[in-house]
Design a protein around this motif. Structure first.
Motif, PDB file in Angstrom:
ATOM      1  N   PHE A 485       0.844  -1.200   0.000  1.00 51.98           N
ATOM      2  CA  PHE A 485       0.000   0.000   0.000  1.00 51.98           C
ATOM      3  C   PHE A 485       0.876   1.245   0.000  1.00 51.98           C
ATOM      4  CE2 PHE A 485      -2.449   3.405   1.934  1.00 51.98           C
ATOM      5  CZ  PHE A 485      -3.709   3.276   1.347  1.00 51.98           C
ATOM      6  N   SER A 486       1.889   1.249   0.859  1.00 48.07           N
ATOM      7  CA  SER A 486       2.768   2.420   0.921  1.00 48.07           C
ATOM      8  C   SER A 486       3.683   2.505  -0.299  1.00 48.07           C
ATOM      9  CB  SER A 486       3.593   2.406   2.208  1.00 48.07           C
ATOM     10  OG  SER A 486       4.206   1.155   2.421  1.00 48.07           O
ATOM     11  N   SER A 487       4.230   1.357  -0.739  1.00 49.24           N
ATOM     12  CA  SER A 487       5.144   1.416  -1.888  1.00 49.24           C
ATOM     13  C   SER A 487       4.408   1.771  -3.175  1.00 49.24           C
ATOM     14  CB  SER A 487       5.899   0.101  -2.047  1.00 49.24           C
ATOM     15  OG  SER A 487       5.025  -0.976  -2.252  1.00 49.24           O
ATOM     16  N   ALA A 488       3.073   1.635  -3.198  1.00 49.19           N
ATOM     17  CA  ALA A 488       2.299   2.040  -4.378  1.00 49.19           C
ATOM     18  C   ALA A 488       2.348   3.550  -4.599  1.00 49.19           C
ATOM     19  CB  ALA A 488       0.847   1.585  -4.239  1.00 49.19           C
ATOM     20  N   LEU A 489       2.759   4.294  -3.573  1.00 50.66           N
ATOM     21  CA  LEU A 489       2.838   5.757  -3.674  1.00 50.66           C
ATOM     22  C   LEU A 489       4.232   6.230  -4.081  1.00 50.66           C
ATOM     23  CD1 LEU A 489       1.008   6.610  -0.306  1.00 50.66           C
ATOM     24  CD2 LEU A 489       0.020   5.919  -2.499  1.00 50.66           C
ATOM     25  N   TRP A 490       5.144   5.294  -4.316  1.00 53.38           N
ATOM     26  CA  TRP A 490       6.564   5.600  -4.519  1.00 53.38           C
ATOM     27  C   TRP A 490       6.832   6.653  -5.593  1.00 53.38           C
ATOM     28  CZ3 TRP A 490       9.946   4.728  -1.013  1.00 53.38           C
ATOM     29  CH2 TRP A 490      11.308   4.575  -1.276  1.00 53.38           C
ATOM     30  N   PRO A 491       6.191   6.611  -6.779  1.00 52.34           N
ATOM     31  CA  PRO A 491       6.546   7.581  -7.823  1.00 52.34           C
ATOM     32  C   PRO A 491       6.244   9.036  -7.477  1.00 52.34           C
ATOM     33  CG  PRO A 491       5.382   5.705  -8.749  1.00 52.34           C
ATOM     34  CD  PRO A 491       5.227   5.615  -7.268  1.00 52.34           C
ATOM     35  N   PHE A 492       5.293   9.269  -6.567  1.00 49.16           N
ATOM     36  CA  PHE A 492       4.994  10.668  -6.217  1.00 49.16           C
ATOM     37  C   PHE A 492       5.209  10.951  -4.734  1.00 49.16           C
ATOM     38  CE2 PHE A 492       1.058   8.227  -6.445  1.00 49.16           C
ATOM     39  CZ  PHE A 492       0.358   8.546  -5.288  1.00 49.16           C
ATOM     40  N   GLY A 493       5.046   9.929  -3.873  1.00 49.90           N
ATOM     41  CA  GLY A 493       5.313  10.137  -2.455  1.00 49.90           C
ATOM     42  C   GLY A 493       6.761  10.482  -2.188  1.00 49.90           C
ATOM     43  N   THR A 494       7.677   9.938  -2.985  1.00 52.47           N
ATOM     44  CA  THR A 494       9.110  10.242  -2.827  1.00 52.47           C
ATOM     45  C   THR A 494       9.453  11.643  -3.295  1.00 52.47           C
ATOM     46  OG1 THR A 494       9.476   9.180  -4.967  1.00 52.47           O
ATOM     47  CG2 THR A 494       9.893   7.852  -3.007  1.00 52.47           C
ATOM     48  N   LEU A 495       8.556  12.260  -4.054  1.00 57.16           N
ATOM     49  CA  LEU A 495       8.803  13.609  -4.575  1.00 57.16           C
ATOM     50  C   LEU A 495       8.130  14.691  -3.729  1.00 57.16           C
ATOM     51  CD1 LEU A 495       8.309  12.836  -8.391  1.00 57.16           C
ATOM     52  CD2 LEU A 495      10.475  13.013  -7.132  1.00 57.16           C
ATOM     53  N   GLY A 496       7.634  14.304  -2.548  1.00 58.43           N
ATOM     54  CA  GLY A 496       7.109  15.294  -1.617  1.00 58.43           C
ATOM     55  C   GLY A 496       5.602  15.366  -1.493  1.00 58.43           C
ATOM     56  N   TRP A 497       4.863  14.621  -2.346  1.00 57.61           N
ATOM     57  CA  TRP A 497       3.401  14.635  -2.232  1.00 57.61           C
ATOM     58  C   TRP A 497       3.013  14.165  -0.837  1.00 57.61           C
ATOM     59  CZ3 TRP A 497      -0.550  11.252  -1.130  1.00 57.61           C
ATOM     60  CH2 TRP A 497      -1.833  11.636  -1.506  1.00 57.61           C
ATOM     61  N   PRO A 498       1.989  14.732  -0.190  1.00 60.55           N
ATOM     62  CA  PRO A 498       0.929  15.586  -0.756  1.00 60.55           C
ATOM     63  C   PRO A 498       1.259  17.075  -0.861  1.00 60.55           C
ATOM     64  CG  PRO A 498       0.403  15.031   1.512  1.00 60.55           C
ATOM     65  CD  PRO A 498       1.648  14.270   1.174  1.00 60.55           C
ATOM     66  N   GLU A 499       2.463  17.459  -0.404  1.00 58.31           N
ATOM     67  CA  GLU A 499       2.851  18.857  -0.600  1.00 58.31           C
ATOM     68  C   GLU A 499       3.139  19.095  -2.077  1.00 58.31           C
ATOM     69  OE1 GLU A 499       2.604  20.899   1.870  1.00 58.31           O
ATOM     70  OE2 GLU A 499       2.175  19.275   3.283  1.00 58.31           O
ATOM     71  N   GLN A 500       2.719  20.227  -2.593  1.00 55.72           N
ATOM     72  CA  GLN A 500       3.002  20.572  -3.981  1.00 55.72           C
ATOM     73  C   GLN A 500       4.349  21.282  -4.059  1.00 55.72           C
ATOM     74  OE1 GLN A 500       0.975  19.489  -6.517  1.00 55.72           O
ATOM     75  NE2 GLN A 500      -0.013  18.451  -4.791  1.00 55.72           N
ATOM     76  N   SER A 501       5.152  20.948  -5.045  1.00 58.20           N
ATOM     77  CA  SER A 501       6.481  21.536  -5.159  1.00 58.20           C
ATOM     78  C   SER A 501       6.933  21.496  -6.605  1.00 58.20           C
ATOM     79  CB  SER A 501       7.481  20.761  -4.290  1.00 58.20           C
ATOM     80  OG  SER A 501       7.637  19.447  -4.791  1.00 58.20           O
ATOM     81  N   ASP A 502       7.998  22.266  -6.906  1.00 59.79           N
ATOM     82  CA  ASP A 502       8.575  22.245  -8.254  1.00 59.79           C
ATOM     83  C   ASP A 502       9.122  20.860  -8.567  1.00 59.79           C
ATOM     84  OD1 ASP A 502       7.954  24.877  -8.608  1.00 59.79           O
ATOM     85  OD2 ASP A 502       9.943  25.628  -8.062  1.00 59.79           O
ATOM     86  N   LYS A 503       9.687  20.206  -7.547  1.00 60.78           N
ATOM     87  CA  LYS A 503      10.261  18.871  -7.762  1.00 60.78           C
ATOM     88  C   LYS A 503       9.168  17.891  -8.190  1.00 60.78           C
ATOM     89  CE  LYS A 503      13.190  15.379  -5.567  1.00 60.78           C
ATOM     90  NZ  LYS A 503      13.914  14.987  -4.332  1.00 60.78           N
ATOM     91  N   LEU A 504       8.020  17.970  -7.538  1.00 59.50           N
ATOM     92  CA  LEU A 504       6.922  17.076  -7.866  1.00 59.50           C
ATOM     93  C   LEU A 504       6.414  17.335  -9.285  1.00 59.50           C
ATOM     94  CD1 LEU A 504       4.901  14.886  -6.966  1.00 59.50           C
ATOM     95  CD2 LEU A 504       3.467  16.721  -6.030  1.00 59.50           C
ATOM     96  N   SER A 505       6.195  18.587  -9.612  1.00 60.85           N
ATOM     97  CA  SER A 505       5.664  18.901 -10.942  1.00 60.85           C
ATOM     98  C   SER A 505       6.696  18.643 -12.038  1.00 60.85           C
ATOM     99  CB  SER A 505       5.212  20.367 -10.994  1.00 60.85           C
ATOM    100  OG  SER A 505       6.297  21.230 -10.704  1.00 60.85           O
TER     101      SER A 505
END
Length: 899
Positions: A485-505
């Motif tokens: 369940f947690s590793s399913a979020l890897w592509p965006f959770g590692t980029l700071g989601w749920p916070e929005q950031s330049d890195k995420l976008s």
């Protein structure tokens, strides 16, 4: 410029360069204006150590990220580890057991604190081993699925899915591990063939009902007699004439006296056993589905085991006291529920014995028919998994699967190889609810609270849950979430989601995911579901699925078979570069990789060949190139190597675009070994003028850059030892295939290579002494061949050991004849070899090769051999046949040359 050592030592080079790259931030150079390129690693378990599958998976990822970094991209390779709920809890509990302690001696918080202590001390094994492999990951931003930011993403996801009606609590069957007292995923279940039995029992029909043949009972067959204490139906096929008249009638369970109906269901196979199946929906996945089709609700289904797989009373209280507390199986020498049930049914006269005949023809009666049973085991606990009816949290995977399937159909997600699409759709279209709760202490505790009436309140904090519940007393759900369940979020959770950031976008969606096909559903598909649900688009543009690394004989590696290969041992023996190149060269889309230590050794020899080539160039005054562009060249041999360099760049670029790692590796391998080291160096020996030094230095630089993604350590070392550099090779510039290709020079040098190769082959086959120089007579040569011989005569004389070159007819006597294009090149052999003896030798060898070829051909044309022999024996026969056929052709050609 430092003189290159004579000996190439991988170990010293690897440790030094990796530390340099990492400490200088070269895995993630600052490139804010460059095109982003992003991949995430499948996070290995924090308890793990590097195995051969990791070596393949991470080598392929590193090749891609180094390639894109060299192409000037803002290349980000996200790295991190998974908290691995069961595996990590097991490791820490084992440490406690060694101190005569157990988990329950501590509070939950105390135990979790001990797990964090273990992670701080011992949880970095796998990451240090990935460094040894050369993985150029973004270690400065390493993530962990239990770190604070990622945990926030997990809680947010759970709550949001619940709000959207995509996550709910339900009573269903799960894979229950009695050792860990927890539900586990399908991936953690290993099916093993075990010796079991098929028991047959009579169940009496109720109310005087009889079958069409007058029988007052139905015989059922089962591999699990112990579960009959929770039977709730008997199923028969609706078209089975034997039972049609009793469908809907009631039957009695002999021990409990429970009455239940005979139901019609296609699950019952008339040809299997007696065609009548006992239905225990609380302890069998198929029975659960039959029960639902028969109108039973999950809450009505009977569960006869506790969390330890001991017998407990069911809801209707019909299990006799003498069975309560028994373990399901025999344990520590004490009979379990299985033995007790069989014994009682036998005593009551309801056991139908299995009758066979011995060698003398005498009847032998046993309680059961021996059977080989496919039995599910917990892959870590090594205990039999129990299908268990319990309340768990589920994700509505069916609804979440819709968007990823559409993304694949629309091309938003490209699956490579495409053949995996069918498997992907088949699974997604038949997807089941996803059980995401686990009965562990280590993991993300589920953000749900219960009141005294069992009502649940899902919220991001206890305060929010209390606000939802009012003044009711709340207790938090003790369960944790499945690690998938947690590793399913890897592509965006590692980029700071749920916070929005330049890195995420900037870095979502990722460009590529590389994973083994075996986690396509457990991880890849679930990332696609969560990514599209929360980010609105697919988590990656391409999904590359590679095969397994198998033993040399094609068998799956396992500790029990003793055929597991340790990648670290191979690195110690041959160097990381050799292992990496092996993995790339053997990775052919859609096929498993067969482990072959000899080939790894061969790629170590390839690295040595490159090292020796650098030493040769250095000894001839060749230094690092001063230009990214190809130098001006007049000599055909230099124009040829420039053209071959450009062609190799193009071949690698095409292969990398198509994710053909084997094609990319083979392109650079053959260019380095054949064109550059074997031919270019040979052709330029003794003729190193300024032009050739400049071209050789440029071509060697291009080799180092092209080879770097595959063999990063030796290439970085040679990059610096061959001249002064303004930067490290890891951040150099990828070659541009822009130089004009000189087809005329290519054709001329290719012609020379073919001619010299043919001469060398003929000399070898005819046993010409290596030191002998032979005259060559040329016949039927075109004007172009004349011009080429004028230009390349010196090189031909040296490489082909030619004494003289003339045109015309050959003298009488034996001679070898070689045809290259339109011209015939004649090598007189009178006085050089004993022609008669040589003909006799070749004829004898040819006859032997043809005999062996035909014998093998006969075996292969025999259907009995091909169908019944072991696959490896058939493959070996085909290989030997091809080898003998080629040998016969060579010998026949050699005989024909002698006339």
């Amino acid at each position: 410029m430092t003189e290159l050592p004579k000996i190439f030592d991988p170990a010293e080079i690897e440790s030094r360069w990796y530390a340099h790259w990492e400490s200088n931030g070269l895995f993630r150079p600052e490139r804010p204006d460059a095109t982003p390129f992003t991949i995430v690693n499948p996070p290995p378990n924090v308890t793990g150590s590097l195995h051969i599958g990791h070596a393949l998976d991470n080598t392929l990822q590193d090749i891609v990220i180094r390639y894109e970094r060299l192409r000037g991209k803002d290349a980000l390779w996200v790295v991190g580890t998974d908290h691995a709920g069961i595996a990590t809890q097991m490791v820490v509990e084992r440490q406690l057991n060694a101190k005569q302690q157990k988990r329950t001696d501590f509070t939950r918080d105390e135990f979790v604190a001990k797990v964090w202590e273990w992670k701080a001390e011992s949880g970095g094994t796998i990451t240090s081993q990935l460094r040894r492999l050369g993985c150029s990951m973004d270690w400065a931003n390493e993530r962990f699925t239990m770190d604070e930011g990622f945990s926030k993403a997990v809680v947010k996801t759970f709550v949001e899915l619940h709000k959207r009606g995509l996550l709910y609590r339900d009573k269903r069957l799960v894979n229950w591990d009695p050792h860990f007292r927890s539900a586990i995923s399908d991936l953690e279940v290993e099916t093993v063939e075990t010796k079991g039995g098929f028991w047959r029992f009579r169940y009496p029909l109720a109310d005087g009902v009889t079958l069409a043949d007058g029988s007052d009972h139905i015989v059922v067959a089962t591999t699990r007699p112990e579960t009959m204490l929770a039977d709730m139906a008997i199923a028969v096929h609706p078209d089975d004439e034997r039972y049609k008249n009793v469908i809907g009638k009631e039957i009695l369970q002999p021990i409990t006296g429970r009455r239940f109906k005979i139901v019609a269901d296609e699950h019952a196979d008339p040809a299997l056993g007696t065609g009548a199946v006992k239905i225990t929906p609380g302890h069998d996945f198929n029975d659960f589905d039959v029960g639902k089709r028969a109108g039973l609700k999950a809450g009505e289904m009977l569960n006869m085991f506790d969390a330890d797989a001991n017998v407990v009373q069911t809801a209707d209280g019909l299990i006799p006291d003498r069975f309560l507390g028994l373990h399901r199986f025999k344990k520590d020498g004490v009979d379990g529920a299985r033995e007790a049930v069989v014994a009682e049914m036998k005593a009551l006269g309801f056991l139908v014995p299995h009758v066979t005949k011995d060698k003398e023809g005498e009847e032998v009666s046993t309680d059961f028919e021996p059977r080989t049973i496919q039995t599910p085991f917990g892959d870590r606990s090594n205990v039999v998994i129990e299908p268990w009816l319990t309340d768990q949290w589920y994700v509505d995977a069916e609804k979440l699967a819709v968007a990823p399937m559409q993304a694949v159909r629309d091309g938003a997600i490209e699956i490579v190889p495409k053949t995996w699409e069918k498997t992907f759709f088949n699974w997604m279209e038949n997807i089941q609810p996803w059980c995401v709760s686990r009965q562990l202490w280590w993991g993300h505790q589920i953000p749900a609270w219960f009141d005294e009436d069992g009502n649940s309140y899902v919220a991001e904090s206890e305060a929010e849950a209390q606000a939802l519940a009012g003044n009711k007393v709340l207790t938090r759900d003790p369960d944790v979430l499945d690690t998938w369940f947690s590793s399913a979020l890897w592509p965006f959770g590692t980029l700071g989601w749920p916070e929005q950031s330049d890195k995420l976008s900037r870095h979502y969606p990722n460009d590529l995911l590389i994973s083994g096909f075996d986690i396509l559903f457990f991880w890849d598909a679930r990332m696609a579901m969560q990514g599209m649900e929360f980010m609105g688009e697919a988590p990656w543009k391409k999904l590359y699925l590679h095969g397994l690394v198998r033993a040399a004989d094609g068998q799956k590696m396992s500790k029990s078979k003793g055929n597991v290969v340790d990648p670290l041992g191979l690195i110690d023996k041959f160097g990381a570069d050799a292992l990496r190149f092996f993995m790339a060269a053997m990775e052919s889309q859609g096929r498993d990789v067969k482990m072959d230590e000899k080939r790894v050794e061969g790629y170590r020899n390839f690295a040595t060949k490159l090292w020796n080539a650098a030493r040769f160039l250095q000894s001839n005054g060749v230094t690092a190139s001063t230009s990214h562009e190809a130098p001006a060249a007049a000599l055909p041999v230099n124009r040829w190597i420039i053209a071959e360099t450009v062609a190799t760049v193009q071949a690698i670029d095409t292969a990398m675009t198509e994710l053909r790692f084997d094609a990319a590796a083979n392109a650079i391998y053959h260019f380095v070994w054949d064109q550059f080291c074997d031919w270019y160096i040979e052709l330029t020996k003794g003729a190193m003028d300024d032009e050739t030094r400049a071209v050789a230095g440029w071509a060697f630089d291009q080799i180092l850059v092209m080879l770097h993604p595959f063999m990063p350590f030796i290439t970085e070392e040679l990059w610096h030892l061959t001249g002064a550099r303004s930067n490290e090779l890891i951040v150099a510039q990828w070659p541009q295939a822009l130089a004009a290709v000189d087809s005329e020079a290519q054709a001329e040098i290719d012609w020379l290579i073919r001619l010299v190769s043919a001469m060398r082959t003929a000399r070898t086959e005819l046993n010409v002494p290596p030191g002998a120089k032979l005259p060559v007579i040329v016949r039927d040569a075109s004007e172009e061949t004349h011009r080429r011989l004028d230009r390349q005569g010196v090189a031909l004389a040296r490489l082909g050991r030619v004494e003289s070159l003339t045109f015309g007819e050959p003298p009488a006597g034996g001679a070898a004849q070689i045809v290259v294009d339109e011209a015939t090149f004649i090598l007189p052999l009178v006085g050089v070899i004993d022609i008669g003896a040589e003909k006799t030798r070749l004829a004898k060898a040819l006859a032997a090769a043809e005999k062996e070829r035909d014998s093998l051909g006969g075996r292969l044309s025999n259907p009995s051999f091909v169908e019944k022999a072991k696959p490896e024996a058939v493959a070996k026969a085909r290989e030997d046949h091809a080898e003998k056929a080629a040998e016969a052709e060579r010998l026949k050609a050699a005989l024909e040359r002698l006339g």
